[in-house]
Structure formats: structure tokens, C-alpha cells
Motif scaffolding. Structure first.
Motif, mmCIF file in Angstrom:
data_model
loop_
_atom_site.group_PDB
_atom_site.id
_atom_site.type_symbol
_atom_site.label_atom_id
_atom_site.label_comp_id
_atom_site.label_asym_id
_atom_site.label_seq_id
_atom_site.Cartn_x
_atom_site.Cartn_y
_atom_site.Cartn_z
ATOM 1 N N ARG A 81 0.819 -1.216 0.000
ATOM 2 C CA ARG A 81 0.000 0.000 0.000
ATOM 3 C C ARG A 81 0.855 1.269 0.000
ATOM 4 O O ARG A 81 0.433 2.293 -0.511
ATOM 5 N N PHE A 82 2.035 1.206 0.613
ATOM 6 C CA PHE A 82 2.884 2.402 0.635
ATOM 7 C C PHE A 82 3.242 2.852 -0.776
ATOM 8 O O PHE A 82 3.314 4.033 -1.065
ATOM 9 N N THR A 83 3.508 1.862 -1.645
ATOM 10 C CA THR A 83 3.999 2.222 -2.968
ATOM 11 C C THR A 83 2.929 2.108 -4.055
ATOM 12 O O THR A 83 3.211 2.372 -5.216
ATOM 13 N N ASP A 84 1.720 1.695 -3.665
ATOM 14 C CA ASP A 84 0.663 1.574 -4.665
ATOM 15 C C ASP A 84 -0.335 2.726 -4.504
ATOM 16 O O ASP A 84 -1.204 2.696 -3.634
ATOM 17 N N PRO A 85 -0.212 3.749 -5.355
ATOM 18 C CA PRO A 85 -1.082 4.914 -5.184
ATOM 19 C C PRO A 85 -2.556 4.598 -5.438
ATOM 20 O O PRO A 85 -3.428 5.380 -5.087
ATOM 21 N N PHE A 86 -2.827 3.429 -6.055
ATOM 22 C CA PHE A 86 -4.222 3.115 -6.406
ATOM 23 C C PHE A 86 -4.917 2.195 -5.400
ATOM 24 O O PHE A 86 -6.096 1.903 -5.532
ATOM 25 N N PHE A 139 -12.679 -3.589 -4.112
ATOM 26 C CA PHE A 139 -13.281 -4.466 -5.133
ATOM 27 C C PHE A 139 -12.433 -5.696 -5.442
ATOM 28 O O PHE A 139 -12.885 -6.606 -6.115
ATOM 29 N N SER A 140 -11.176 -5.705 -4.991
ATOM 30 C CA SER A 140 -10.279 -6.786 -5.444
ATOM 31 C C SER A 140 -10.348 -7.996 -4.508
ATOM 32 O O SER A 140 -10.764 -7.899 -3.355
ATOM 33 N N ALA A 141 -9.878 -9.146 -5.043
ATOM 34 C CA ALA A 141 -9.822 -10.362 -4.226
ATOM 35 C C ALA A 141 -8.848 -10.149 -3.069
ATOM 36 O O ALA A 141 -9.084 -10.616 -1.952
ATOM 37 N N GLN A 142 -7.761 -9.433 -3.365
ATOM 38 C CA GLN A 142 -6.772 -9.156 -2.300
ATOM 39 C C GLN A 142 -7.420 -8.364 -1.163
ATOM 40 O O GLN A 142 -7.197 -8.636 0.009
ATOM 41 N N ARG A 168 -10.556 -8.322 -0.348
ATOM 42 C CA ARG A 168 -11.487 -9.179 0.393
ATOM 43 C C ARG A 168 -10.721 -10.054 1.385
ATOM 44 O O ARG A 168 -11.065 -10.168 2.547
ATOM 45 N N LYS A 169 -9.618 -10.628 0.872
ATOM 46 C CA LYS A 169 -8.816 -11.510 1.743
ATOM 47 C C LYS A 169 -8.237 -10.684 2.907
ATOM 48 O O LYS A 169 -8.172 -11.159 4.050
ATOM 49 N N MET A 170 -7.841 -9.472 2.593
ATOM 50 C CA MET A 170 -7.241 -8.625 3.633
ATOM 51 C C MET A 170 -8.265 -8.317 4.727
ATOM 52 O O MET A 170 -7.941 -8.371 5.917
ATOM 53 N N ARG A 171 -9.496 -8.018 4.337
ATOM 54 C CA ARG A 171 -10.521 -7.691 5.348
ATOM 55 C C ARG A 171 -10.757 -8.885 6.275
ATOM 56 O O ARG A 171 -10.884 -8.744 7.479
ATOM 57 N N LYS A 172 -10.793 -10.061 5.674
ATOM 58 C CA LYS A 172 -11.002 -11.279 6.481
ATOM 59 C C LYS A 172 -9.790 -11.502 7.408
ATOM 60 O O LYS A 172 -9.935 -11.843 8.593
#
Ligand code: HEM
Length: 600
Positions: A258-263, A270-273, A275-279
């Protein structure tokens, strides 16, 4: 009235500048206008991110796009075409030749970053003008949902100060001699039984995983009086994965991205990542709530187990005294659990990788351990007071950390405009490593409010301008000089070395950390915090340095003193340990060993 409304709306539709009538604008016009704006912006910012500025005399990353600056670099990191750590080292050597600072501009991290891989700059940021450099919004955005914006690793200002002050009580020397030592020794005994079991059954053990289990188990007990049960005495039980550990490894990687991903803020919902992160976050938090709830229940029954030695309290008890709610205790448990688990376990994993490459260091360690702690049936677990006597063992641990720092990179955001003046602050001799190459005078650095400064301890450990070539250069030179150059040496000394030659500072040499005293004794050589920077520096110096040093050395002593550690030669050669970009420095392809109980 109706006609007034009509007039008013038609006048607003044609009220664009230059008398443009919007009703006449076609999509083609809009496209041309947009292209014209982009072209104008590209003329204004042909080689930088549009909302940033260049700095005179500070070289910048190549591969730059108009308007977006070095966005390609971030995209390459995101797509895993490059690892951030290796790229930062490569560019330090290419762009920041001679150990100089360098910059990059992109739509992230405040628009412009300045790399400051030098103790002189780091001292300014972490001490001289400490108040001006904060973790700030980037840390909250990247780590806040997992670690909480109130956690000690994310917070700034008063919230951070309060947490730090309270936590520092459990790291007192008195506490070490009692509570910390007895916890570590309990787990050392379990580690010994486990290794003996593995030895008698000739079973392979995943060593980095074993270290994670050890640090998680011992820290949970000493800080929260919680039995996690992740360090079993029987080797078969190691096949059960530790869910908290897996969850946190995943969360760490995502936080780092997240530090280097401005998006990421826009894509994660919306992404699978995402969703997995929230869980994963939910599971991590419920793990910590279990620890808190157990203690709260015990408190309400009047049988809290918060003792830490004679009348002392563990970390959780100290924080609970502040009448914090269950939700306020969550960041305490999570942040400290992570601090106490990952860093030390990773340091040990990298140390044993270095031991594999240099078995002679293992022999020297073993000799010292047997001398100081006994051997065979006469062996005793290491105590806190033994730390000062196991000089070579500690030197090995610190040398592994110098080359493989558990927090391999870090950044801070400037609150106000500043000029970092490396020579306008009190430096002392310990800032300079012995034999470090004299650099040209380092430039002052202009940093604008909101911009980020970054450093990489991983790169610094590999920079001769920071750690020196160690040997006189003639000795470091090969007998048959070649015309191709390594960037590093070529830039600093115009001496020619064959491509691929490793500089001495890349070599594992525990002697770097050994001081030969006048009376013939040896002690640990202390470098300035800004130079041997693995434990951070200044007011945010790692709180757990002594704990980690004691724990790390005690584990080495237990294993090396009582077992031969047999590496799988073929696996190590074919698939040597490497790392993934993450907040810390986990070993990616974890290696396995066999233990062979020694009878000496
Ligand atoms: C080899 C082991 C360790 C290394 C290399 C290490 C390194 C570091 C580094 C680099 C930081 C700064 C992080 C940042 O700015 O975000 C830090 C902070 C911290 N460390 Fe460690 N650490 C180690 C072990 C431990 C242990 C065992 C604890 C025990 C709880 C601990 C507690 C902390 C705390 C509480 C902070 C936050 C300090 C603050 O911001 O005021 N560390 N450590």
C-alpha cells in the motif's frame, strides 16, 4: 417564472470562459481540449511528477515519464518485476554513486522522495529535527486498519509518547532479571526438548518457522501472560500451522504494497486481495481480543495473572491500569505482539543462513558458549547477565542484522519545509565506521512540507561508503584486474574491479562488532545508532533491543551449544533463502535443518 428559469439555465450553459457555448461542444472538442491540457502539462513537467519539483544537484531515478514522473518504478514494484529493496540498492549505486542522496518523483508518498542512506542525514531526521519528521498520513493509510492509527508503530505526537512511556516500564533491567529471563528460559527448555525429539527421530525442521514459534510463544507469555501453545515439545506437532502467524505475514505484505501503490485505496474495496485482507484483519483482531478478554475476565474474578516478577506487572496490566477499553487495548496487543515476534525471529533465520555459509563462525560460537555456559550435562540456559560474556555470539547476531536488517527500509514525512544540513549538527566519531571511505562533503537537502525521506538499512549494510571496504584496497583487489567495473568501487575510488566483485562490507564478519580492549579482554563494539541502525535511532529507538539481543543469543546458545545443525546442502544451493518485499524481512523460501544432539 418559467422563462426566467429557462434564460438562467441557458446562460449558465454558455457561461464558460472565452464565450464558449457548451451546447456547441462535441466529444471531439472535449478530447482535443483534454489533449491540449495534457500536452501543456507535459511541457511544464517533462521529467517529473507534475505536482513535485526538482532539486538542484540531487540526481533522480531514470525512466521518467512526463507528468507522472517515476510512476513506472512503482508499477514495476507492484507487478513484482523488481523488488523494492534490490532496486533501491541498485539505484543507490547507480544514481547515488559514492553514497550520495538521490530522489524520485511520483504520485505517491508526497510526490517526491529523497533517499538518505547516510548516518549524517538520518541523524538529522531522527534526532536533530525529530519533530518535523512524522509517520503521518501514509502510515495511517497503509497500516491503520490492521495496526490501528493509535498503535505505537503508526502513531505520532502525544498518542505515541504516551504508549512509549508506559511500555518502557516492562523493559527495565529489574524486569529482565526476573520475568523476562524466566519466560525465555522456560521456552529454551521446550526448544531443547523439541530439537532433541527431532534429533532422535531424524526429522527435518523448518528453522525460520521454529524461530517464529519461539518468539511468539515467549513474547505472549512475558507481555500478556498468555499461553499461545505454538511451541510444542514434540516435533510432529510442528505440522500444525500457526494461523496468527500466517495471517500476519499476509497482512504485512499487503500493508507494504500500500505504501507504494497509489491506487490501492480505490482497488482494494473491489479486489480479491482486498477481500482476503478484510477477512485477515478480522481474524488477527479476534486473536488479540481473545487475549484481552481472557485477562478482563480474570481481572473481574480478581485473579489477574499480570505478575512480572517481584510485584511487577506485565505489559497488558500496565496498559489496563489506564482504564483503557477493550478497543483501546487492541492496538497495544497487536503492535507489541508483532514487534516481539517477527523481528527477532527473522534476525535468527538470517543468522543461521550466514552460519551455513561460514561454518567456522559456528565453531567459534560453540567454543564460547561451552566456555561460558558449560556443555553436555553441565550446560545451563543462558541468563540475562551472561549477555556481556557471549561477545562473539552477540557479534554474530548484530552482524546478521547489519546485513539483513529486520526492518529493511523506512520513511518519514516532513511536516514543514526543511533543509537537512548534515554538517550543522553535532556529529561524533562513532558516526563513522572504521575504514569508511571519506566522501565528498554531502550536500544539504531541501525537503518541502509533505514530501518523504526514505532510507534503507538493507542498502546501507552493503555500501562501502557507510561500512568501509575493511581491507586496504590493494588487498581487496583481485590479482588480475579487469577492465569492467563495479559501480560502487569505480565511483568512489576510480579503482578497477571485475564486474560482480563483492565489496567487503557485503561479507559476514562478526569481528566488526568486537572491541579488543587494552586489558586483553573483548567487548561488543558500539557504533552510533545512526550507523548501526538496525534498531532505529533517536527518540523512536527500538524499545526491545536488549530483549531481542538476549533472546537471540539465548536461542543461538541453546541450539549451537547442544546440537549440530545440519543444513540440507542441496536445497540450500538450489534454492537459497531470499526475501519478498514486506514491512520486515521474512525469509521467503524457508529452509529446513536436522538437529544432531551433541554429547560433549
Ligand atoms: C532483532 C530484533 C529487533 C529489531 C531489528 C528491531 C528494530 C526496530 C526498528 C527498526 C524499529 C523502528 C520501527 C519504525 O520506525 O516503524 C523498532 C521499533 C520498535 N521496536 Fe523493535 N526491533 C527488534 C525487536 C523488538 C522486540 C523484541 C520488541 C519487544 C516488544 C520491540 C519493540 C519495539 C517497539 C515498541 C518499537 C516502537 C518504538 C517507537 O516507535 O517508539 N522490538 N524496532
Amino acid at each position: 417564472m418559467a422563462s426566467f428559469l429557462k434564460t438562467s439555465s441557458s446562460s449558465s450553459s454558455s457561461s464558460l470562459p472565452f464565450g464558449i457555448d457548451l451546447s456547441q461542444v462535441t466529444p471531439l472538442h472535449a478530447l482535443f481540449a483534454a489533449l491540449a491540457v495534457v500536452a501543456a502539462m507535459a511541457i511544464i513537467a517533462p521529467d517529473r511528477y507534475i505536482f513535485s519539483s526538482h532539486r538542484d544537484g540531487i540526481p533522480e531515478l531514470p525512466e521518467v515519464w512526463p507528468i507522472l514522473g517515476n510512476l513506472k518504478f512503482l508499477l514495476d514494484v507492484k507487478s513484482k518485476r523488481i523488488t523494492l529493496l534490490n532496486a533501491a540498492l541498485k539505484y543507490q549505486r547507480q544514481v547515488g554513486k559514492g553514497g550520495m542522496p538521490w530522489g524520485a518523483t511520483f504520485p505517491a508518498l508526497g510526490g517526491r522522495i529523497t533517499m538518505i542512506n547516510r548516518p549524517e542525514y538520518i541523524r538529522w531526521v531522527q534526532k536533530t529535527n525529530f519533530e518535523n519528521y512524522i509517520k503521518g498520513a501514509d502510515f495511517s493509510r497503509a497500516m491503520g486498519d490492521v495496526m490501528s492509527t493509535h498503535g505505537i508503530f503508526v502513531a505520532d505526537g502525544e498518542i505515541w509518547k504516551k504508549q512509549r512511556k508506559m511500555a518502557s516500564h516492562i523493559f527495565s533491567v529489574g524486569n529482565f532479571r526476573t520475568h523476562v529471563q524466566s519466560t525465555i528460559q522456560r521456552d529454551l527448555a521446550t526448544l531443547n526438548s523439541l530439537a532433541r525429539d527431532a534429533s532422535s527421530k531424524n526429522t527435518q525442521v523448518n528453522l525460520p518457522d521454529l524461530f517464529f514459534r519461539f518468539t511468539l510463544s515467549s513474547f505472549s507469555l512475558m507481555a500478556f501472560s498468555a499461553e499461545i501453545g505454538c511451541l510444542p515439545p514434540a516435533v510432529e506437532e510442528l505440522s500444525k500451522a500457526v494461523k496468527f502467524a500466517d495471517d500476519f505475514d499476509y497482512a504485512q505484505r499487503v500493508m507494504d504494497e500500500r505504501f507504494t501503490d497509489p491506487f490501492s485505496t480505490f482497488t482494494e474495496p473491489f479486489s480479491a486481495q482486498g477481500r482476503k485482507m478484510r477477512k485477515t484483519i478480522k481474524d488477527l483482531h479476534s486473536f488479540c481480543y481473545k487475549i484481552i478478554d481472557l485477562r478482563m475476565e480474570a481481572n473481574s474474578r480478581g485473579d489477574a495473572q499480570g505478575a512480572s516478577g517481584k510485584g511487577g506487572k506485565d505489559l497488558l496490566a500496565l496498559f489496563m491500569e489506564q482504564n483503557l477499553s477493550r478497543e483501546d487495548l487492541l492496538p497495544v496487543v497487536l503492535n507489541f505482539l508483532i514487534a516481539g515476534r517477527d523481528t527477532t525471529a527473522q534476525a535468527l533465520s538470517w543468522l543461521f543462513w550466514e552460519f551455513y555459509k561460514k561454518p567456522e563462525c559456528v565453531e567459534r560460537c560453540r567454543q564460547e558458549i561451552h566456555e561460558k555456559l558449560g556443555s553436555g550435562a553441565g550446560y545451563r540456559h543462558m541468563t540475562y547477565d551472561d549477555l556481556g560474556t557471549l561477545v562473539y555470539t552477540q557479534a554474530c547476531l548484530y552482524e546478521a542484522l547489519r546485513l539483513h536488517p529486520s526492518v529493511p527500509k523506512n520513511l518519514k514525512k516532513a511536516v514543514k519545509d526543511d533543509v537537512i544540513r548534515p554538517y550543522a549538527q553535532p556529529l561524533d566519531g562513532s558516526e563513522k565506521a572504521p575504514n569508511a571511505i571519506e566522501s565528498a562533503k554531502l550536500p544539504d537537502l531541501v525537503i518541502k512540507a509533505g514530501e518523504s525521506v526514505l532510507w534503507s538499512d538493507y542498502a546501507m549494510g552493503r555500501m562501502p561508503e557507510v561500512w568501509g571496504p575493511d581491507r586496504p584496497l590493494e588487498q581487496a583487489l583481485p590479482s588480475r584486474p579487469d577492465s569492467t567495473l563495479t559501480d560502487t568501487f569505480a565511483s568512489i575510488s576510480s579503482i578497477r574491479l571485475p564486474r560482480g566483485t563483492r565489496t567487503d562490507c557485503e561479507e559476514f564478519k562478526p569481528e566488526r562488532f568486537i572491541e579488543n580492549n587494552d586489558d586483553g579482554s573483548q567487548s561488543i563494539k558500539t557504533y552510533s545508532q545512526y550507523l548501526f541502525h538496525a534498531f532505529n535511532a533517536g527518540p523512536r529507538l527500538c524499545l526491545g533491543q536488549t530483549l531481542a539481543t538476549y533472546e537471540g543469543c539465548a536461542v543461538v546458545a541453546e541450539l549451537v551449544g547442544n546440537f549440530n545443525v545440519k543444513f540440507d546442502e542441496q536445497a540450500m544451493r538450489n534454492d537459497p533463502p531470499t526475501f519478498d518485499d514486506s514491512l520486515t524481512l521474512p525469509v521467503r523460501n524457508q529452509y529446513k535443518v536436522r538437529f544432531e544432539a551433541r554429547d560433549d
